[in-house]
Design an enzyme around this catalytic site. Structure first.
Site: not given
Length: 404
Positions: A26-27, A30
């Site tokens: 998820h990170e 980003h």
């Protein structure tokens, strides 16, 4: 004591492993989109707390491995507050500090001074990375093992059940539910489980003749080793096919990806259906799980996978495949949760950016602060509700109530 520690490790290690992988991806979503847009990143951390390992790359980003394996985070340069959406005054102050430290135009490398569309894509990249992870994991499984399809053949019909009232007979083959073609018995089980109180139309093949039957699932409380005690819909059918009817479908790489997309869509659709039934009062929400429930599920499926065979090599393979499937499902849930329009979540940031695009100025600080507080309260309430469910499903309150 040793047995207790072993059980604890059996539940916590798979949970932490799955959680760390999902949150890291998820990170990373980003991070990769931010790097593509030239955003300056201070830190990318796997885990929290004091660093066990740390190095800084040529872009000035610190890559860190924290000692507490509960996910991870990415920190953009200039993050000022928990909401990461400064108002006009905050942006002016940040610009002055950046220019004073790094010179004119240095703010162009900072996340908060990027165009709205770039910021929105960076924020949305996290949840969509979770969806991509889910599709990839399912595709790997389907590409490596294919899928086993077990026809929904009726073996038994419980007396005085909705299925008996509808006219089901042993030997019937369910081919469709509410007009949707059925290829595997699990599709029937999932549909019935989330349809308590709603009439369902079953199309069955009865000795070569097509028959339509209508049955309304009734709610029953059941307990299993993975989910604990939950209430789900049942119609009183026992499904079991002859081994000669079971078939395995193999997929080439392209087909495996397509099947991964379909499977991810089905999991997300089931989630949306369940949430919709909660809001309409058709479900109590007792199947929503928090960290305790997820850890229990991770441990439960790990134990089941290991117990399926006595061969150590096959045990390890079963555990890996099972955890990969579990990670794919949980990744969809985390991606969906983060897209909810709640401040402090990615969806809340996107909501603020939508306002900024229309009003041509950031959301005022007082509104952001209020939204942040409300968002935290909503998340805390959801977490408490999910934890209450987890404890209820495991019978803790019943146990406490029986103490003399």
């Amino acid at each position: 004591m040793t047995g207790f520690i072993g059980q604890l490790l059996f539940y916590t290690v798979p949970f932490l492993l799955v959680l760390t992988v999902i949150v890291t991806v998820h990170e990373l979503g980003h991070f990769l989109v931010a790097r593509a847009f030239g955003v300056k990143v201070d830190r990318f951390s796997i885990g929290f707390g004091r660093p066990l390992l740390s190095r800084t790359d040529r872009h000035g980003t610190e890559w860190r491995l924290g000692w507490l394996p509960l996910g991870g985070y990415v920190k953009f340069s200039g993050d000022m507050d928990a909401s990461s959406v400064p108002d006009q005054a905050g942006l002016a102050e940040l610009r002055q500090r950046v220019i004073a430290a790094d010179g004119a135009d240095a703010e162009r490398d900072y996340f908060h001074f990027k165009p709205i569309w770039q910021r929105a894509l960076i924020v949305a990249a996290g949840p969509f990375a979770n969806f991509i992870l889910s599709v990839s994991l399912f595709a790997i499984i389907f590409g490596a093992f294919g899928s086993t399809l077990v026809p929904a053949r009726v073996e038994s019909v419980s007396a005085a059940s909705p299925a008996a009232a509808a006219g089901f007979q042993p030997g019937d083959l369910i081919t469709a539910v509410n007009g949707r073609i059925i290829r595997d018995s699990q599709e029937v089980t999932r549909k019935v489980a989330l349809s308590a109180g709603d009439p369902l139309t079953f199309t069955v093949d009865r000795a070569g003749r097509e028959v339509n039957l209508i049955a309304t699932p009734v709610r029953r409380v059941e307990t299993d080793a993975i989910s604990g005690r939950v209430s789900i819909g049942r119609i009183g059918l026992g499904l079991r096919s002859d081994p000669s009817e079971v078939r395995t479908v193999r997929y080439n790489p392209v087909e495996a990806v397509g099947r991964g997309v379909t499977m991810s869509g089905e999991v997300l659709g089931t989630t949306l259906t369940y949430l919709g039934r909660i809001f309409t009062g058709k479900e109590s929400g007792d199947m929503l799980s928090g960290p305790i429930g997820i850890a229990q599920a991770a441990g439960g499926i790990t134990k089941q996978a290991a117990a399926a065979t006595d061969d150590p090599g096959l045990q390890a393979a079963n555990v890996v495949v099972t955890l990969v499937q579990f990670a794919a499902i949980v990744s969809i849930g985390i991606g969906f949760l983060n897209l909810l329009p709640i401040p402090v979540l990615d969806g809340g940031h996107l909501l603020f950016y939508a306002y900024e695009a229309v009003a041509r100025r950031p959301v005022p600080a007082r509104v952001q602060d209020l939204g942040f507080r409300v968002g935290l309260a909503l998340l805390a309430g959801l977490m408490l509700f999910a934890t209450w469910n987890d404890l209820q499903k495991n019978g803790l309150f019943t146990f406490l109530g029986g103490l003399a």
